[in-house]
Design an enzyme around this catalytic site. Sequence first.
Site, mmCIF file in Angstrom:
data_model
loop_
_atom_site.group_PDB
_atom_site.id
_atom_site.type_symbol
_atom_site.label_atom_id
_atom_site.label_comp_id
_atom_site.label_asym_id
_atom_site.label_seq_id
_atom_site.Cartn_x
_atom_site.Cartn_y
_atom_site.Cartn_z
ATOM 1 C CG ASN A 9 -0.269 0.018 2.514
ATOM 2 O OD1 ASN A 9 0.920 -0.254 2.598
ATOM 3 N ND2 ASN A 9 -1.001 0.309 3.572
ATOM 4 C CB CYS A 10 4.452 1.819 -0.057
ATOM 5 S SG CYS A 10 5.741 3.023 -0.380
ATOM 6 C CG ASP A 11 0.628 6.572 -2.176
ATOM 7 O OD1 ASP A 11 -0.165 5.657 -2.482
ATOM 8 O OD2 ASP A 11 0.298 7.551 -1.475
#
Length: 113
Positions: A9-11
Amino acid sequence: MLTLYIINNCDTCRKARQALDEKALLYKTHDLRKDGLSAALLEHILHRVPLVKAINKRSTTWRALSDEDKDYDANSARQLILKYPTLLKRPLLERNDGTILVGYRDGDYDKLS
């Protein structure tokens, strides 16, 4: 084959994946939360990336640590990273030659082939 170590979920990890996809480079992903971070994998990474460069001091996880934990030595840092894999800067891109690129900014992967 390239290996991209991520947190799903890390941009920034998403941007790195998109950059690799746009270049049509073959790579596999290793999600540090889902797939885990073993002591052996951490040592593999730290053999290629200095500990000081590997710790993400801008992360929410880092900010939540006690002052005692933030005053780490090499051994305690390893234990913290194993307990909290989000302390690793990411993404980490392991190239075919074994070197690891830390983080991602637009253009970082332009020279990869």
